[in-house]
Design a protein around this motif. Structure first.
Motif, PDB file in Angstrom:
ATOM      1  N   LYS A  69       0.737  -1.242   0.085  1.00  0.00           N
ATOM      2  CA  LYS A  69      -0.002  -0.030   0.086  1.00  0.00           C
ATOM      3  C   LYS A  69       0.851   1.068   0.027  1.00  0.00           C
ATOM      4  CE  LYS A  69      -3.778  -2.390   2.461  1.00  0.00           C
ATOM      5  NZ  LYS A  69      -4.483  -2.397   3.827  1.00  0.00           N
ATOM      6  N   SER A  70       2.157   1.031   0.058  1.00  0.00           N
ATOM      7  CA  SER A  70       3.003   2.298   0.072  1.00  0.00           C
ATOM      8  C   SER A  70       4.393   1.644   0.082  1.00  0.00           C
ATOM      9  CB  SER A  70       2.862   3.068   1.527  1.00  0.00           C
ATOM     10  OG  SER A  70       3.565   2.084   2.631  1.00  0.00           O
ATOM     11  N   PRO A  71       5.429   2.809  -0.353  1.00  0.00           N
ATOM     12  CA  PRO A  71       6.861   2.361  -0.190  1.00  0.00           C
ATOM     13  C   PRO A  71       7.325   1.897   1.081  1.00  0.00           C
ATOM     14  CG  PRO A  71       6.354   4.322  -1.589  1.00  0.00           C
ATOM     15  CD  PRO A  71       5.153   3.979  -0.807  1.00  0.00           C
ATOM     16  N   GLN A  72       6.890   2.303   2.207  1.00  0.00           N
ATOM     17  CA  GLN A  72       7.289   2.067   3.461  1.00  0.00           C
ATOM     18  C   GLN A  72       6.854   0.503   3.733  1.00  0.00           C
ATOM     19  OE1 GLN A  72       5.552   4.758   2.653  1.00  0.00           O
ATOM     20  NE2 GLN A  72       7.255   6.510   3.003  1.00  0.00           N
ATOM     21  N   GLU A  73       5.814   0.259   3.184  1.00  0.00           N
ATOM     22  CA  GLU A  73       5.259  -1.246   3.394  1.00  0.00           C
ATOM     23  C   GLU A  73       6.310  -2.065   2.743  1.00  0.00           C
ATOM     24  OE1 GLU A  73       1.350  -3.780   2.357  1.00  0.00           O
ATOM     25  OE2 GLU A  73       1.065  -1.801   3.790  1.00  0.00           O
ATOM     26  N   ALA A  74       6.523  -1.722   1.329  1.00  0.00           N
ATOM     27  CA  ALA A  74       7.590  -2.660   0.561  1.00  0.00           C
ATOM     28  C   ALA A  74       8.879  -2.501   1.119  1.00  0.00           C
ATOM     29  CB  ALA A  74       7.355  -1.953  -0.676  1.00  0.00           C
ATOM     30  N   ALA A  75       9.465  -1.529   1.721  1.00  0.00           N
ATOM     31  CA  ALA A  75      10.655  -1.432   2.580  1.00  0.00           C
ATOM     32  C   ALA A  75      10.768  -2.473   3.483  1.00  0.00           C
ATOM     33  CB  ALA A  75      11.050  -0.097   2.757  1.00  0.00           C
ATOM     34  N   LYS A  76       9.559  -2.788   4.286  1.00  0.00           N
ATOM     35  CA  LYS A  76       9.743  -3.522   5.391  1.00  0.00           C
ATOM     36  C   LYS A  76       9.750  -5.013   5.017  1.00  0.00           C
ATOM     37  CE  LYS A  76       6.937  -0.428   8.554  1.00  0.00           C
ATOM     38  NZ  LYS A  76       5.599  -0.162   9.106  1.00  0.00           N
ATOM     39  N   LYS A  77       9.364  -5.118   3.792  1.00  0.00           N
ATOM     40  CA  LYS A  77       9.359  -6.329   3.106  1.00  0.00           C
ATOM     41  C   LYS A  77      10.831  -6.613   2.662  1.00  0.00           C
ATOM     42  CE  LYS A  77       5.624  -8.714   4.231  1.00  0.00           C
ATOM     43  NZ  LYS A  77       5.575 -10.281   4.814  1.00  0.00           N
ATOM     44  N   GLY A  78      11.518  -5.535   2.480  1.00  0.00           N
ATOM     45  CA  GLY A  78      12.982  -5.844   1.757  1.00  0.00           C
ATOM     46  C   GLY A  78      13.025  -5.278   0.560  1.00  0.00           C
ATOM     47  N   ILE A  79      12.029  -4.501  -0.101  1.00  0.00           N
ATOM     48  CA  ILE A  79      12.253  -4.186  -1.405  1.00  0.00           C
ATOM     49  C   ILE A  79      12.328  -2.424  -1.547  1.00  0.00           C
ATOM     50  CG2 ILE A  79      10.865  -3.894  -3.720  1.00  0.00           C
ATOM     51  CD1 ILE A  79       9.489  -6.476  -2.897  1.00  0.00           C
ATOM     52  N   VAL A  80      13.310  -1.861  -2.082  1.00  0.00           N
ATOM     53  CA  VAL A  80      13.927  -0.548  -2.135  1.00  0.00           C
ATOM     54  C   VAL A  80      13.920  -0.295  -3.568  1.00  0.00           C
ATOM     55  CG1 VAL A  80      15.226   1.212  -1.131  1.00  0.00           C
ATOM     56  CG2 VAL A  80      14.567  -0.712   0.224  1.00  0.00           C
ATOM     57  N   ALA A  81      13.556   0.829  -3.830  1.00  0.00           N
ATOM     58  CA  ALA A  81      13.433   1.469  -5.134  1.00  0.00           C
ATOM     59  C   ALA A  81      14.662   2.759  -4.905  1.00  0.00           C
ATOM     60  CB  ALA A  81      12.175   1.607  -5.964  1.00  0.00           C
ATOM     61  N   ILE A  82      15.672   2.874  -6.138  1.00  0.00           N
ATOM     62  CA  ILE A  82      16.185   4.110  -6.259  1.00  0.00           C
ATOM     63  C   ILE A  82      15.418   4.690  -7.979  1.00  0.00           C
ATOM     64  CG2 ILE A  82      18.480   5.229  -6.771  1.00  0.00           C
ATOM     65  CD1 ILE A  82      19.722   2.794  -5.466  1.00  0.00           C
ATOM     66  N   HIS A  83      14.622   5.630  -7.834  1.00  0.00           N
ATOM     67  CA  HIS A  83      13.893   6.138  -8.831  1.00  0.00           C
ATOM     68  C   HIS A  83      14.666   6.963  -9.718  1.00  0.00           C
ATOM     69  CE1 HIS A  83      10.435   4.182  -7.600  1.00  0.00           C
ATOM     70  NE2 HIS A  83      10.253   4.683  -6.269  1.00  0.00           N
TER      71      HIS A  83
END
Length: 527
Positions: A69-83
């Protein structure tokens, strides 16, 4: 399989931009995502990283169905993007930017700045950077800010890192450090999705390549089994047999002469970023400017264009007449245009539509007696969309919703519409795909043939060597070498940019310039 994206579809305003796309990622793998501007690459990774939440399809992480639902939620699962477009808050310090939204806390309500500083310095040193972490991020040039974005991702110790054009503004040394970092991350078990329009980077880094075209997956292949020519055909849907147009010598009457130019450091430091620079630019000629980060190339363009106000010293003549511009508006009126290397900060107005961005610098042409004529604006914008092959849903679309490469084409259209005599191009192919680059090169040659004088800055040396009639090399604010199209090689340009003397067979001329002398037939045969 670590990650699976299954039948991912996405629409904007009823227009399909992704159609049933499948993509997967293995552990400790670099998987390149390739395609033209507007192919859907950025949309796909924004879905994966939680930026876009409204889509069709399934994402599985380690076999578990997830929907962020958000980039923060993805980051908690270990997925980070450099846009591709930087997300730094320029007014905040480097340290605050790195840990924004993920602060290290001693206890609730108290940030552990000592721990943050230690962790940030470790990562930055690994990238070869020594920064003042208390300095505002906006103080640093674009290339350093891009490395700060990389640091933001690394502090989160992600399992999956998405890199969207991470080298677009980096010099060769910075690119080498980033590649070493990627190799190290891979050894530690991290997986990466890598987006780049530079084919040599894809073939150097990627284990597999997936290609998107017009929102659909064309195919996936092991990098070792996909020849570059076939990759290009997958990307653009046609065969490109020649990346650069045939070279032809240009040069006519003198359009721009710069004599003994001095430009102070825009940041306020008491030093010259351009010091005693002299050169000329002729009608129907492309002059390339080369140099390392900090050599003063971009500051030279901004000084000529009037972005720095009345701070510059020296003599400038445009079409034989004295010319010192105190503002961009004055430069545009007199026939000088500048495409900058930072489109977000100084190239476009994100909330305006494509039409307004194209006509922004030439509004007087579309508003006789002060009344704007929208029909003429729209007609002219449509001409450029067709001429430059700009991919969009409709002309009223906000430019911020276009891919980076298509934004770049809109900005180029804006400056062409001012009908300049002299066109300053600072990284015109930044973030532009291989097919669009091909089109832009032929467009530049067409402008040259029509008599326009062009000065070109590009970090891609093959582009500079192929397109330029002459190359001026800057080192610490001074022109240290001038090479003709026939004389220029990558080795000579790099050596001069590093401040070294050229090989035997060159001599020093006045004003500190170095010129290659004509080689004899015997010397050419030896080489």
């Amino acid at each position: 399989m670590l990650l699976n994206l299954e039948k991912i579809s996405k629409s904007f305003s009823g227009v399909r931009v992704l159609e049933a796309v499948n993509f997967d990622l293995k552990e400790a793998e670099v998987h390149a995502l390739a395609g033209e501007n507007g192919a859907g690459k950025t949309t796909l990774i924004k879905i994966l990283s939680g930026v876009h939440t409204d889509y069709q399809g399934v994402i599985k992480l380690g076999g578990e169905v997830v929907r962020f639902k958000s980039p923060q939620e993805a980051a908690k699962k270990g997925i980070v993007a450099i846009h591709q477009e930087l997300s730094l808050v320029n007014q905040l310090s480097v340290l605050d930017n790195i840990f924004l939204g993920r602060e290290i806390r001693k206890r609730p309500g108290f940030v552990d700045y000592r721990a943050e500083r230690k962790k940030a310095q470790e990562i930055l040193e690994g990238l070869g950077l020594r920064l003042n972490l208390s300095e505002p991020a906006g103080f640093y040039p674009y290339s350093i800010r891009q490395m700060i974005e990389v640091t933001k991702a690394l502090v989160q110790e992600a399992k999956i890192i998405i890199m969207d054009e991470p080298t677009s503004a980096l010099n060769q040394a910075e690119v080498a450090r980033l590649f070493a970092l990627i190799a190290d991350l891979k050894k530690k078990g991290c997986s990466l999705i890598y987006i780049s329009h530079r084919l040599e980077e894809i073939y150097r880094l990627a284990d597999r390549i997936t290609v998107l075209r017009d929102g659909q997956r064309v195919g996936t292949s092991l990098t070792s089994e996909l020849p570059p020519s076939e990759l290009v055909r997958w990307m653009v849907g046609r065969e490109i047999t020649q990346q650069f147009p045939p070279y032809f010598a240009g040069g006519g009457s003198e359009k721009l002469r710069v004599s003994n130019l001095f430009i102070p450091d825009p940041s306020g430091l008491k030093r010259w970023v351009i010091e005693d620079v002299s050169f000329c630019l002729h009608q129907g000629e492309i002059v390339g400017l080369a140099g390392l980060q900090g050599s003063g190339k971009s500051e030279l363009f901004h000084g000529l264009f009037g972005s720095l106000g009345q701070k510059i010293r020296g003599e400038i003549h445009l079409d034989g007449r004295p010319f010192i511009s105190h503002s961009p508006q004055e430069s545009i009126r007199k026939g000088l245009a500048l495409l900058t290397n930072d489109r977000q900060a100084a190239g476009l107005i994100p909330s305006m539509n494509v039409i307004r961005n194209i006509t922004l610098a030439s509004l007087k042409k579309f508003s006789p007696r002060g009344w704007l004529q929208p029909t003429q604006e729209k007609r002219k914008a449509q001409e450029y969309v067709e001429k430059l092959r700009i991919k969009l849903r409709h002309l009223d679309q906000e430019i911020q919703t276009l891919s980076g490469g298509n934004q770049q084409k809109v900005i180029l259209a804006k400056w062409l519409e001012t009908e300049p005599q002299v066109l300053l191009l600072d990284e015109p192919t930044l973030g532009v795909d291989v097919g669009a680059k091909h089109d832009l090169y032929f467009l530049m040659n067409g402008l040259k043939a029509a008599g326009m004088a062009i000065a070109l800055i590009t970090s891609e040396l093959p582009e500079l060597l192929a397109m330029a009639d002459r190359i001026l090399v800057l080192h610490r604010g001074k022109i240290v070498a001038e090479l003709s199209h026939e004389e220029a090689t990558q080795e000579k340009v790099v050596q001069a940019a590093l401040g070294g003397c050229l090989q035997e067979g060159q001599k020093t001329h006045e004003n500190g310039k170095l010129h290659a002398r004509q080689l004899t037939g015997h010397e050419k045969n030896v080489r």
